[in-house]
Design a protein around this motif. Structure first.
Motif, mmCIF file in Angstrom:
data_model
loop_
_atom_site.group_PDB
_atom_site.id
_atom_site.type_symbol
_atom_site.label_atom_id
_atom_site.label_comp_id
_atom_site.label_asym_id
_atom_site.label_seq_id
_atom_site.Cartn_x
_atom_site.Cartn_y
_atom_site.Cartn_z
ATOM 1 N N ASP A 88 0.800 -1.275 -0.095
ATOM 2 C CA ASP A 88 0.107 -0.009 -0.060
ATOM 3 C C ASP A 88 0.684 1.267 0.031
ATOM 4 O OD1 ASP A 88 -2.182 -1.605 0.176
ATOM 5 O OD2 ASP A 88 -2.737 -1.206 2.225
ATOM 6 N N PHE A 89 1.898 1.300 0.746
ATOM 7 C CA PHE A 89 2.815 2.286 0.786
ATOM 8 C C PHE A 89 3.401 2.535 -0.446
ATOM 9 C CE2 PHE A 89 7.101 3.540 1.581
ATOM 10 C CZ PHE A 89 6.954 4.841 1.942
ATOM 11 N N LEU A 90 4.132 1.477 -0.829
ATOM 12 C CA LEU A 90 4.740 1.866 -2.180
ATOM 13 C C LEU A 90 4.066 2.194 -3.287
ATOM 14 C CD1 LEU A 90 6.972 -1.553 -2.182
ATOM 15 C CD2 LEU A 90 7.665 0.790 -1.883
ATOM 16 N N VAL A 91 2.826 1.851 -3.475
ATOM 17 C CA VAL A 91 1.911 2.254 -4.579
ATOM 18 C C VAL A 91 1.591 3.822 -4.358
ATOM 19 C CG1 VAL A 91 -0.248 2.258 -5.679
ATOM 20 C CG2 VAL A 91 0.934 -0.163 -5.160
ATOM 21 N N THR A 92 1.589 4.136 -3.011
ATOM 22 C CA THR A 92 1.271 5.586 -2.876
ATOM 23 C C THR A 92 2.861 6.214 -3.128
ATOM 24 O OG1 THR A 92 -0.430 5.177 -1.035
ATOM 25 C CG2 THR A 92 0.523 7.252 -1.186
ATOM 26 N N GLU A 93 3.796 5.764 -2.515
ATOM 27 C CA GLU A 93 4.942 6.204 -2.695
ATOM 28 C C GLU A 93 5.620 6.511 -4.014
ATOM 29 O OE1 GLU A 93 9.484 6.078 -3.184
ATOM 30 O OE2 GLU A 93 8.143 4.396 -3.480
ATOM 31 N N HIS A 94 5.180 5.735 -5.022
ATOM 32 C CA HIS A 94 5.549 5.972 -6.393
ATOM 33 C C HIS A 94 4.925 7.166 -7.019
ATOM 34 C CE1 HIS A 94 7.835 2.467 -7.270
ATOM 35 N NE2 HIS A 94 6.807 1.700 -6.749
ATOM 36 N N GLY A 95 3.764 7.626 -6.573
ATOM 37 C CA GLY A 95 3.262 8.979 -6.953
ATOM 38 C C GLY A 95 3.842 10.019 -6.089
ATOM 39 N N LEU A 96 4.177 9.871 -4.839
ATOM 40 C CA LEU A 96 4.817 10.890 -3.998
ATOM 41 C C LEU A 96 6.307 11.302 -4.511
ATOM 42 C CD1 LEU A 96 4.004 9.849 -0.320
ATOM 43 C CD2 LEU A 96 2.873 12.007 -1.869
ATOM 44 N N ALA A 97 7.022 10.108 -5.160
ATOM 45 C CA ALA A 97 8.183 10.225 -5.889
ATOM 46 C C ALA A 97 8.233 11.140 -7.189
ATOM 47 C CB ALA A 97 8.846 8.598 -6.122
ATOM 48 N N ALA A 98 6.940 10.721 -7.831
ATOM 49 C CA ALA A 98 6.824 11.625 -9.065
ATOM 50 C C ALA A 98 6.782 12.820 -8.696
ATOM 51 C CB ALA A 98 5.828 10.941 -9.666
ATOM 52 N N ASN A 150 9.863 -3.753 -6.799
ATOM 53 C CA ASN A 150 10.042 -3.978 -8.364
ATOM 54 C C ASN A 150 8.621 -4.601 -8.698
ATOM 55 O OD1 ASN A 150 12.358 -2.737 -8.801
ATOM 56 N ND2 ASN A 150 13.563 -4.765 -8.435
ATOM 57 N N LEU A 151 8.130 -5.293 -8.007
ATOM 58 C CA LEU A 151 6.540 -6.076 -8.496
ATOM 59 C C LEU A 151 5.663 -4.752 -8.568
ATOM 60 C CD1 LEU A 151 6.758 -9.293 -6.646
ATOM 61 C CD2 LEU A 151 6.904 -8.894 -9.194
ATOM 62 N N CYS A 152 5.872 -3.950 -7.489
ATOM 63 C CA CYS A 152 4.718 -2.835 -7.547
ATOM 64 C C CYS A 152 4.754 -1.578 -8.445
ATOM 65 C CB CYS A 152 4.885 -2.212 -6.243
ATOM 66 S SG CYS A 152 4.378 -3.327 -4.959
ATOM 67 N N ILE A 153 5.960 -1.540 -9.275
ATOM 68 C CA ILE A 153 6.169 -0.586 -10.034
ATOM 69 C C ILE A 153 4.889 -0.834 -11.095
ATOM 70 C CG2 ILE A 153 7.431 0.232 -12.246
ATOM 71 C CD1 ILE A 153 9.898 -0.729 -10.426
ATOM 72 N N GLY A 154 4.208 0.345 -11.785
ATOM 73 C CA GLY A 154 3.307 0.346 -12.818
ATOM 74 C C GLY A 154 1.888 -0.271 -12.310
ATOM 75 N N ALA A 163 -0.389 -6.278 -8.572
ATOM 76 C CA ALA A 163 0.991 -6.414 -7.908
ATOM 77 C C ALA A 163 0.690 -7.013 -6.714
ATOM 78 C CB ALA A 163 1.617 -5.060 -7.766
ATOM 79 N N ARG A 164 -0.450 -6.827 -6.034
ATOM 80 C CA ARG A 164 -0.457 -7.422 -4.835
ATOM 81 C C ARG A 164 -0.422 -8.902 -4.763
ATOM 82 N NH1 ARG A 164 -1.712 -5.491 -0.177
ATOM 83 N NH2 ARG A 164 -2.423 -3.438 -1.242
ATOM 84 N N ARG A 165 -1.127 -9.470 -5.864
ATOM 85 C CA ARG A 165 -1.414 -10.917 -6.065
ATOM 86 C C ARG A 165 0.086 -11.512 -6.218
ATOM 87 N NH1 ARG A 165 -1.918 -15.285 -9.322
ATOM 88 N NH2 ARG A 165 -1.984 -14.645 -11.585
ATOM 89 N N LEU A 166 1.040 -11.034 -7.150
ATOM 90 C CA LEU A 166 2.282 -11.512 -7.288
ATOM 91 C C LEU A 166 3.147 -11.528 -6.111
ATOM 92 C CD1 LEU A 166 3.023 -9.912 -10.854
ATOM 93 C CD2 LEU A 166 2.415 -12.419 -10.243
ATOM 94 N N VAL A 167 3.023 -10.298 -5.361
ATOM 95 C CA VAL A 167 3.491 -10.186 -4.028
ATOM 96 C C VAL A 167 3.230 -11.136 -3.064
ATOM 97 C CG1 VAL A 167 3.876 -8.549 -1.937
ATOM 98 C CG2 VAL A 167 4.006 -7.758 -4.262
ATOM 99 N N GLY A 168 2.039 -11.542 -3.010
ATOM 100 C CA GLY A 168 1.347 -12.614 -2.297
ATOM 101 C C GLY A 168 2.129 -13.980 -2.581
#
Length: 178
Positions: A88-98, A150-154, A163-168
């Motif tokens: 959850d953090f990473l998906v939000t963080e990618h937007g903050l990083a941008a 890396n799995l969360c990118i995009g 991404a959540r399914r792959l991370v699981g």
């Protein structure tokens, strides 16, 4: 000066940033006032607002690790729940990083804060699960977090990608065969 108005935050602000700002505790530094319906926060500029959101999210994720270990059914279950929060953090963080791309020095400092706060938490979760015999001990916290990242990118821009399914699947793959 950026003024955050909870009732009208979404105008001109991405939904993830809006949700993250709403999660900021009322006691953050700066001038505050409430009119009974809305709470206002004043930040010198947009970057300071984004930094406050980012730090709050990192701290919440870091504090969740020990709490999940204390309340989880098993150390592996606590690790899985923490990784879900991390996603959850990473998906939000990618937007903050941008949003912070124009300030590389500021982004580098935030990334260092992220690593300093979250790698030890992930390490504790992995060590506890390994000590309990639930996972193999061969993976390092930074390595796992980098793989999850890396799995969360995009994930936020492609509705066909879960991404959540792959991370699981990755976290399930850490388990020792029975």
């Amino acid at each position: 000066m950026v003024v955050v108005h909870r009732g009208r935050l979404a105008r001109g602000t991405g939904p993830r940033l809006a949700g993250a700002v709403r999660a900021l505790p009322a006691g953050r530094p700066g001038r505050h006032r409430s009119d009974g319906r809305f709470h206002y926060r004043h930040f010198p500029n947009r970057a300071d607002l984004i930094i406050a959101v980012y730090r709050h999210q990192v701290d919440a994720c870091a504090e969740a690790g020990p709490a999940l270990l204390a309340s989880g059914a098993t150390p592996h279950a606590a690790l899985r729940q923490w990784i879900d929060l991390f996603v959850d953090f990473l998906v939000t963080e990618h937007g903050l990083a941008a949003a912070l791309r124009s300030d590389d020095a500021g982004f580098d400092a935030l990334h260092a804060y992220f690593i300093d706060r979250l790698v030890p938490v992930c390490s504790e979760l992995l060590t506890t699960a390994a000590d309990a015999g639930e996972i193999d001990s061969g993976i390092e916290a930074y390595e796992l977090m980098r793989g999850v990242g890396n799995l969360c990118i995009g994930a936020d821009s492609d509705p066909r990608y879960d991404a959540r399914r792959l991370v699981g699947l990755l976290v399930t793959g850490l388990r020792r065969p029975r």
